[in-house]
Design a protein around this motif. Structure first.
Motif, short mmCIF file in Angstrom:
data_model
loop_
_atom_site.label_atom_id
_atom_site.label_comp_id
_atom_site.label_asym_id
_atom_site.label_seq_id
_atom_site.Cartn_x
_atom_site.Cartn_y
_atom_site.Cartn_z
N PHE A 269 0.84 -1.20 0.00
CA PHE A 269 0.00 0.00 0.00
C PHE A 269 0.87 1.26 0.00
O PHE A 269 0.63 2.20 -0.76
CB PHE A 269 -0.92 -0.01 1.22
N VAL A 270 1.92 1.25 0.82
CA VAL A 270 2.84 2.39 0.87
C VAL A 270 3.56 2.55 -0.47
O VAL A 270 3.74 3.66 -0.97
CB VAL A 270 3.85 2.22 2.01
N THR A 271 3.95 1.42 -1.07
CA THR A 271 4.64 1.46 -2.36
C THR A 271 3.75 2.08 -3.43
O THR A 271 4.20 2.91 -4.24
CB THR A 271 5.05 0.04 -2.79
N VAL A 272 2.49 1.67 -3.45
CA VAL A 272 1.56 2.21 -4.44
C VAL A 272 1.38 3.72 -4.24
O VAL A 272 1.36 4.49 -5.21
CB VAL A 272 0.19 1.49 -4.36
N LEU A 273 1.27 4.16 -2.99
CA LEU A 273 1.12 5.59 -2.72
C LEU A 273 2.34 6.37 -3.20
O LEU A 273 2.22 7.43 -3.84
CB LEU A 273 0.92 5.82 -1.23
N LYS A 274 3.55 5.85 -2.90
CA LYS A 274 4.77 6.53 -3.33
C LYS A 274 4.86 6.58 -4.86
O LYS A 274 5.25 7.60 -5.44
CB LYS A 274 6.00 5.82 -2.76
N ALA A 275 4.52 5.47 -5.50
CA ALA A 275 4.56 5.43 -6.96
C ALA A 275 3.56 6.41 -7.56
O ALA A 275 3.83 7.05 -8.58
CB ALA A 275 4.28 4.01 -7.45
N PHE A 276 2.40 6.52 -6.93
CA PHE A 276 1.38 7.46 -7.42
C PHE A 276 1.89 8.90 -7.33
O PHE A 276 1.68 9.70 -8.25
CB PHE A 276 0.09 7.31 -6.60
N VAL A 277 2.59 9.22 -6.25
CA VAL A 277 3.13 10.56 -6.07
C VAL A 277 4.18 10.88 -7.14
O VAL A 277 4.29 12.02 -7.61
CB VAL A 277 3.72 10.72 -4.66
N THR A 278 4.97 9.87 -7.52
CA THR A 278 6.05 10.11 -8.50
C THR A 278 5.60 9.92 -9.94
O THR A 278 6.42 10.03 -10.85
CB THR A 278 7.23 9.16 -8.22
N LEU A 279 4.30 9.67 -10.17
CA LEU A 279 3.81 9.50 -11.54
C LEU A 279 4.15 10.65 -12.48
O LEU A 279 4.57 10.42 -13.63
CB LEU A 279 2.29 9.28 -11.52
N PRO A 280 4.01 11.90 -12.04
CA PRO A 280 4.35 13.00 -12.95
C PRO A 280 5.83 13.05 -13.34
O PRO A 280 6.18 13.55 -14.41
CB PRO A 280 3.96 14.26 -12.16
N ILE A 281 6.70 12.52 -12.46
CA ILE A 281 8.15 12.58 -12.71
C ILE A 281 8.60 11.36 -13.52
O ILE A 281 9.35 11.49 -14.49
CB ILE A 281 8.92 12.64 -11.38
N HIS A 282 8.16 10.17 -13.12
CA HIS A 282 8.53 8.93 -13.81
C HIS A 282 7.25 8.17 -14.15
O HIS A 282 6.91 7.17 -13.49
CB HIS A 282 9.43 8.07 -12.92
N PRO A 283 6.50 8.62 -15.14
CA PRO A 283 5.17 8.03 -15.39
C PRO A 283 5.20 6.54 -15.70
O PRO A 283 4.41 5.78 -15.14
CB PRO A 283 4.65 8.85 -16.58
N ILE A 284 6.12 6.10 -16.57
CA ILE A 284 6.15 4.69 -16.95
C ILE A 284 6.63 3.82 -15.79
O ILE A 284 5.98 2.85 -15.40
CB ILE A 284 7.05 4.47 -18.18
N SER A 286 6.81 4.47 -12.56
CA SER A 286 5.91 4.50 -11.40
C SER A 286 4.66 3.66 -11.65
O SER A 286 4.20 2.94 -10.76
CB SER A 286 5.53 5.94 -11.07
N PHE A 287 4.14 3.74 -12.87
CA PHE A 287 2.94 2.95 -13.19
C PHE A 287 3.24 1.46 -13.11
O PHE A 287 2.47 0.68 -12.53
CB PHE A 287 2.43 3.31 -14.58
N ILE A 288 4.38 1.04 -13.69
CA ILE A 288 4.74 -0.38 -13.65
C ILE A 288 4.99 -0.83 -12.21
O ILE A 288 4.59 -1.93 -11.81
CB ILE A 288 5.98 -0.65 -14.53
N HIS A 289 5.61 0.04 -11.43
CA HIS A 289 5.88 -0.30 -10.03
C HIS A 289 4.57 -0.50 -9.26
O HIS A 289 4.45 -1.44 -8.46
CB HIS A 289 6.71 0.82 -9.39
N MET A 290 3.59 0.35 -9.52
CA MET A 290 2.28 0.17 -8.90
C MET A 290 1.65 -1.14 -9.33
O MET A 290 1.08 -1.88 -8.52
CB MET A 290 1.35 1.34 -9.25
N LEU A 291 1.75 -1.43 -10.62
CA LEU A 291 1.15 -2.65 -11.16
C LEU A 291 1.80 -3.88 -10.55
O LEU A 291 1.12 -4.86 -10.21
CB LEU A 291 1.30 -2.66 -12.68
N GLU A 292 3.10 -3.83 -10.36
CA GLU A 292 3.80 -4.96 -9.75
C GLU A 292 3.38 -5.16 -8.29
O GLU A 292 3.21 -6.29 -7.84
CB GLU A 292 5.31 -4.77 -9.84
N SER A 293 3.23 -4.07 -7.57
CA SER A 293 2.79 -4.17 -6.17
C SER A 293 1.39 -4.78 -6.09
O SER A 293 1.13 -5.63 -5.22
CB SER A 293 2.80 -2.79 -5.51
N LEU A 294 0.52 -4.39 -6.99
CA LEU A 294 -0.83 -4.95 -7.02
C LEU A 294 -0.79 -6.43 -7.39
O LEU A 294 -1.56 -7.24 -6.85
CB LEU A 294 -1.70 -4.17 -8.00
#
Length: 313
Positions: A269-284, A286-294
């Motif tokens: 959950f923390v990983t997804v939140l951090k990845a969401f925050v960094t989406l504007p900086i590293h969109p691809i 961060s999105f993949i990182h969120m997907l992997e956590s899920l």
């Protein structure tokens, strides 16, 4: 089955073990790097082919003369049953040194790898030391996945040495006496699905064995085009979550495994939140990182329901 390739009269300080299967070109690069080590450490090399067809034998045999010239023993074994835990256990049984150092067949070592690994072991009297793995991408590997791997999948240890609760098997040094405390150090139940190295780390941690990571000793791992797909990472994450739960449950019981799942869910959950925050900086990335956590979360829930994925090979 044993094929004796080269056996100079030496008493090695460390056995370098390589398990291989259907990687004829990469095993050549791996062995070449092992024969070019700049070290005062006396070492031997064991190659175990995890394939009854033994198709790598003609590739491995020519290294005999070079090894003998350097005073290095190079021995070849075959474990015909396709199970990486069985292959690694064979290396452990046949080691003639007090320490065993694993390297994967798709990796090659820096010239000071053995020297650095043994130096770290002596410094802290470690039972286990894992080095750093640096990815080398094939031509045509997708740039977005290269960046992602560099940011998230290969987070190198940045400290000279740090104690950790567990390690993987590749580029890892073990004190042989620590592995000898159970009949099969790597559990064959995980040998075709993955997770035998994580289960071994749990066992060693429970026995009070000291495990460390270091940034000083490096190997390089080839990343083929076949890994340049998001599906590859997601399938690996799902399988790793399943096998992690299995190993935790075997050592800590079902209640302990459920507690672990709750702890990991919080982390995801923390990983997804951090990845969401960094989406504007590293969109691809961060999105993949969120997907992997899920995907890991899904794997943990599947494990709770008794799902088990097979087919590591």
């Amino acid at each position: 089955m044993l094929e004796k390739v080269s056996s100079p009269e030496i008493t090695p300080e460390v056995t370098v073990a390589v398990c291989t299967r259907k990687r004829r070109e990469l095993i050549q690069k791996c062995l070449a790097s092992l024969l070019c080590q700049e070290t005062s450490v006396l070492y031997e090399i064991i190659v175990t082919e995890n394939d009854f067809e033994r198709e790598s034998w003609p590739i491995i045999e020519p290294f005999s003369a070079e090894a003998e010239k350097k005073g290095i023993s190079l021995r070849y074994f075959c474990e015909p049953r396709q199970n990486i835990a069985l292959a690694r256990n064979l290396c452990i049984r046949e080691s003639r040194a007090p320490f065993l150092l694993f390297i994967d067949d798709d990796e090659w070592a820096a010239t000071d790898w053995i020297e650095k690994m043994m130096e770290i072991q002596r410094r802290v009297d470690a039972d286990v030391v894992q080095g750093t793995c640096v990815p080398i991408f094939a031509d045509g590997f997708p740039e977005r996945l290269k960046k992602y791997c560099s940011m998230y999948r290969y987070e190198a240890c940045e400290e000279e040495i740090v104690r950790v609760p567990g390690v993987a098997t590749n580029t890892t040094l073990y004190r042989l006496s620590a592995l000898a405390e159970r009949e099969e150090p790597l559990n064959p139940k995980y040998g075709t699905s993955g997770g035998s190295d994580f289960e071994l780390s749990l066992y060693l941690d429970g026995r009070g064995k000291t495990q460390y990571k270091t940034c000083l000793a490096k190997v390089y791992e080839f990343q083929p085009i076949s890994r340049g797909r998001l599906r590859f990472f997601l399938e690996r994450d799902f399988r790793e979550a399943l096998n992690t739960f299995r190993a935790i449950r075997s050592h800590c019981g079902r209640v302990g495994a459920i507690r672990f799942v709750l702890f990991r869910l919080r982390g995801h959950f923390v990983t997804v939140l951090k990845a969401f925050v960094t989406l504007p900086i590293h969109p691809i990335g961060s999105f993949i990182h969120m997907l992997e956590s899920l995907t890991c979360t899904l794997g943990l829930f599947a494990a709770l329901l008794g799902f088990r994925k097979r087919g590591y090979f």
